[in-house]
Write a protein that holds these residues in place. Sequence first.
Motif, PDB file in Angstrom:
ATOM      1  N   GLY A 160       1.512  48.712 -21.761  1.00 38.34           N
ATOM      2  CA  GLY A 160       0.681  49.798 -22.272  1.00 38.34           C
ATOM      3  C   GLY A 160       1.518  51.044 -22.534  1.00 38.34           C
ATOM      4  N   LEU A 161       0.914  52.000 -23.245  1.00 42.49           N
ATOM      5  CA  LEU A 161       1.638  53.181 -23.700  1.00 42.49           C
ATOM      6  C   LEU A 161       2.290  53.967 -22.574  1.00 42.49           C
ATOM      7  CD1 LEU A 161       2.442  55.162 -25.922  1.00 42.49           C
ATOM      8  CD2 LEU A 161       0.186  56.239 -25.691  1.00 42.49           C
ATOM      9  N   SER A 162       1.610  54.127 -21.446  1.00 41.73           N
ATOM     10  CA  SER A 162       2.143  54.936 -20.349  1.00 41.73           C
ATOM     11  C   SER A 162       2.781  54.096 -19.248  1.00 41.73           C
ATOM     12  CB  SER A 162       1.031  55.788 -19.732  1.00 41.73           C
ATOM     13  OG  SER A 162      -0.015  54.966 -19.227  1.00 41.73           O
ATOM     14  N   TRP A 179       3.578  52.040 -27.796  1.00 42.84           N
ATOM     15  CA  TRP A 179       2.365  51.777 -28.582  1.00 42.84           C
ATOM     16  C   TRP A 179       2.764  51.206 -29.932  1.00 42.84           C
ATOM     17  CZ3 TRP A 179       0.376  53.285 -33.271  1.00 42.84           C
ATOM     18  CH2 TRP A 179      -0.994  53.057 -33.467  1.00 42.84           C
ATOM     19  N   PRO A 180       1.990  50.283 -30.516  1.00 39.47           N
ATOM     20  CA  PRO A 180       0.840  49.566 -29.952  1.00 39.47           C
ATOM     21  C   PRO A 180       1.265  48.173 -29.489  1.00 39.47           C
ATOM     22  CG  PRO A 180       0.826  49.364 -32.339  1.00 39.47           C
ATOM     23  CD  PRO A 180       2.114  50.071 -31.967  1.00 39.47           C
ATOM     24  N   GLY A 181       1.152  47.879 -28.232  1.00 38.49           N
ATOM     25  CA  GLY A 181       1.476  46.567 -27.686  1.00 38.49           C
ATOM     26  C   GLY A 181       2.956  46.227 -27.693  1.00 38.49           C
ATOM     27  N   ILE A 182       3.811  47.242 -27.786  1.00 40.30           N
ATOM     28  CA  ILE A 182       5.254  47.028 -27.804  1.00 40.30           C
ATOM     29  C   ILE A 182       5.831  47.368 -26.435  1.00 40.30           C
ATOM     30  CG2 ILE A 182       7.450  47.750 -28.838  1.00 40.30           C
ATOM     31  CD1 ILE A 182       5.926  48.326 -31.407  1.00 40.30           C
ATOM     32  N   GLY A 227      19.110  43.283 -22.683  1.00 40.25           N
ATOM     33  CA  GLY A 227      17.978  44.066 -23.154  1.00 40.25           C
ATOM     34  C   GLY A 227      16.980  43.169 -23.858  1.00 40.25           C
ATOM     35  N   TYR A 228      15.783  43.680 -24.080  1.00 41.52           N
ATOM     36  CA  TYR A 228      14.775  42.881 -24.775  1.00 41.52           C
ATOM     37  C   TYR A 228      13.750  43.782 -25.449  1.00 41.52           C
ATOM     38  CZ  TYR A 228      11.016  43.668 -21.336  1.00 41.52           C
ATOM     39  OH  TYR A 228      10.044  44.234 -20.548  1.00 41.52           O
ATOM     40  N   GLY A 229      13.027  43.199 -26.383  1.00 43.90           N
ATOM     41  CA  GLY A 229      11.874  43.835 -27.011  1.00 43.90           C
ATOM     42  C   GLY A 229      10.746  42.822 -27.090  1.00 43.90           C
ATOM     43  N   LYS A 230       9.533  43.255 -26.801  1.00 46.53           N
ATOM     44  CA  LYS A 230       8.374  42.348 -26.805  1.00 46.53           C
ATOM     45  C   LYS A 230       7.247  42.963 -27.605  1.00 46.53           C
ATOM     46  CE  LYS A 230       5.668  41.798 -23.103  1.00 46.53           C
ATOM     47  NZ  LYS A 230       5.230  41.348 -21.757  1.00 46.53           N
ATOM     48  N   VAL A 231       6.545  42.123 -28.346  1.00 48.21           N
ATOM     49  CA  VAL A 231       5.363  42.548 -29.095  1.00 48.21           C
ATOM     50  C   VAL A 231       4.193  41.681 -28.660  1.00 48.21           C
ATOM     51  CG1 VAL A 231       4.300  42.834 -31.355  1.00 48.21           C
ATOM     52  CG2 VAL A 231       6.748  43.262 -31.079  1.00 48.21           C
ATOM     53  N   ALA A 232       3.187  42.304 -28.067  1.00 51.22           N
ATOM     54  CA  ALA A 232       1.966  41.584 -27.691  1.00 51.22           C
ATOM     55  C   ALA A 232       1.068  41.546 -28.924  1.00 51.22           C
ATOM     56  CB  ALA A 232       1.274  42.284 -26.530  1.00 51.22           C
ATOM     57  N   ILE A 233       1.004  40.397 -29.594  1.00 52.60           N
ATOM     58  CA  ILE A 233       0.251  40.306 -30.843  1.00 52.60           C
ATOM     59  C   ILE A 233      -1.241  40.094 -30.593  1.00 52.60           C
ATOM     60  CG2 ILE A 233       2.242  39.514 -32.157  1.00 52.60           C
ATOM     61  CD1 ILE A 233       1.282  36.676 -31.855  1.00 52.60           C
ATOM     62  N   HIS A 234      -1.585  39.779 -29.346  1.00 52.97           N
ATOM     63  CA  HIS A 234      -2.998  39.608 -28.992  1.00 52.97           C
ATOM     64  C   HIS A 234      -3.126  39.827 -27.495  1.00 52.97           C
ATOM     65  CE1 HIS A 234      -6.794  37.461 -28.119  1.00 52.97           C
ATOM     66  NE2 HIS A 234      -7.131  37.830 -29.342  1.00 52.97           N
ATOM     67  N   GLU A 235      -3.848  40.862 -27.088  1.00 56.66           N
ATOM     68  CA  GLU A 235      -3.987  41.157 -25.666  1.00 56.66           C
ATOM     69  C   GLU A 235      -5.239  41.983 -25.420  1.00 56.66           C
ATOM     70  OE1 GLU A 235      -0.884  43.623 -24.088  1.00 56.66           O
ATOM     71  OE2 GLU A 235      -1.114  45.168 -25.616  1.00 56.66           O
ATOM     72  N   GLY A 236      -5.584  42.114 -24.143  1.00 50.96           N
ATOM     73  CA  GLY A 236      -6.658  43.023 -23.757  1.00 50.96           C
ATOM     74  C   GLY A 236      -8.017  42.396 -23.540  1.00 50.96           C
ATOM     75  N   PHE A 237      -8.212  41.099 -23.885  1.00 51.32           N
ATOM     76  CA  PHE A 237      -9.519  40.461 -23.715  1.00 51.32           C
ATOM     77  C   PHE A 237      -9.595  39.822 -22.323  1.00 51.32           C
ATOM     78  CE2 PHE A 237      -8.830  40.718 -28.242  1.00 51.32           C
ATOM     79  CZ  PHE A 237     -10.060  41.130 -28.736  1.00 51.32           C
ATOM     80  N   HIS A 238      -9.481  40.649 -21.302  1.00 54.11           N
ATOM     81  CA  HIS A 238      -9.391  40.134 -19.935  1.00 54.11           C
ATOM     82  C   HIS A 238     -10.726  39.659 -19.389  1.00 54.11           C
ATOM     83  CE1 HIS A 238      -5.657  42.940 -19.529  1.00 54.11           C
ATOM     84  NE2 HIS A 238      -5.405  41.856 -20.234  1.00 54.11           N
ATOM     85  N   HIS A 239     -11.824  40.087 -19.999  1.00 52.92           N
ATOM     86  CA  HIS A 239     -13.148  39.682 -19.510  1.00 52.92           C
ATOM     87  C   HIS A 239     -13.699  38.486 -20.285  1.00 52.92           C
ATOM     88  CE1 HIS A 239     -13.220  43.235 -16.999  1.00 52.92           C
ATOM     89  NE2 HIS A 239     -12.954  43.995 -18.058  1.00 52.92           N
ATOM     90  N   LEU A 240     -12.885  37.938 -21.179  1.00 58.01           N
ATOM     91  CA  LEU A 240     -13.276  36.767 -21.948  1.00 58.01           C
ATOM     92  C   LEU A 240     -12.221  35.670 -21.742  1.00 58.01           C
ATOM     93  CD1 LEU A 240     -14.292  38.502 -25.314  1.00 58.01           C
ATOM     94  CD2 LEU A 240     -15.835  37.626 -23.549  1.00 58.01           C
TER      95      LEU A 240
END
Length: 301
Positions: A75-77, A121-124, A143-156
Motif C-alpha cells: 500500500g501507499l504508506s 501507488w497504485p499497487g506498486i 533489488g526488486y519491483g512488484k506490481v499487484a495487478i489485482h488485489e484488495g478483494f479480501h472479503h470475497l
Amino acid sequence: MPRRFLSSFALAAFGLSLLLGSSEAWAGPYDLRLSQLGTMANGVVTGNDGDFRSLASELGVLMAPKPVDPADSLGLSGFAVSADISLNTISNGENFWKNATRGDPGKVAPTLQLMGRKGLWPGIEVGAGATHLFGSRLWTISGYGKVAIHEGFHHLPIPSIALRGMFSRLVGAEDMNMTTGAFDISISHVFGVGKTVNLTPYAGYQGLMIFARSGVLDATPTTDEYLDKSPVLSEFVFKDAGMIYRHRPFVGFRFIFSVLRVGVEAMIVPGGKREGEIEGNKVADKSGLQQQYTLSLGLDF
C-alpha cells in the motif's frame, strides 16, 4: 526516511562484504577457488566449462533473492523490513563443488537474507536487500519491483495476483562474476482473524536467469612466472556460455499480528537442463534438484 534507509541498507551490506573479503582468514568451506577447475594437458591448462556452468547454476539458485511475500502490495504508506533464514540444499558430493571450494561444503547451505520493502501507488512495491551465505565471504546485493495487478478483494473468494522482477549481483567471490535476474507471478488471499491478525497463503512460479563468467585464473598461484621460465601456460578463463535458466516454483504463508510479520516459504527447484555454447562447443548444466526452506521474521510500519 524509507528511501534513505534502503540506500544505507545496501551500502552497509556492500561495505560488510568488502570487509569480509579483505582477509584470507575469513575463508570458509563455501568460498570459491575456481583455479582448481583447471586441468593440465600438453603444457596448457584448460578449464572444465561443464563444472563451472553447473557450479554457477547451483550457486545462482542459492544466492538469488527469494520472494518470501504474498501477492498483495504494502500500500501507499506501507513499509516493512525482514530477516529471512533459509536452508538450501546443494549437490555437495559432485566434483563441481568439491573441486571449486576451499573446504568441505555440506549438503545444506544456510543463508541470511535482509530485505527492506516500500509500498507505492497504485499497487506498486519496491525493495532492496542483501543475501549472505554462511561459511563463506559471499554476498549478493539485490533489488526488486512488484506490481499487484489485482488485489484488495479480501472479503470475497477472489485471489490477489502480482507480477515481480528481481535482480542480484554477487560480491565477495574470488574471480566469479555473477548476475541473476528473475521474474515471477504469484497469487494469494488474506484470511482475517479478528481485527489485528491475518493469515495469507500464497503460491507462485519464478523463472531464474543466471549469467556467470570468471576473471583470469592462475592454475599455479605459488609460481612466479618471471622467475620460473616454464613453458606451461597456467592462466585460463571461464567464458560466459550463455544464460542458465532454473525453474523456482514456491509456496508459503505469511502471518501478521499487529506490526509483527512471520512467514515461511518452500521452493523445490528442478535440476538445470539448459545447455550453453562456447566457440561451437556445447556446455551442459549438471546441477541437481535443490530445495530451499525459509523462515522470515519482520516488522510492518
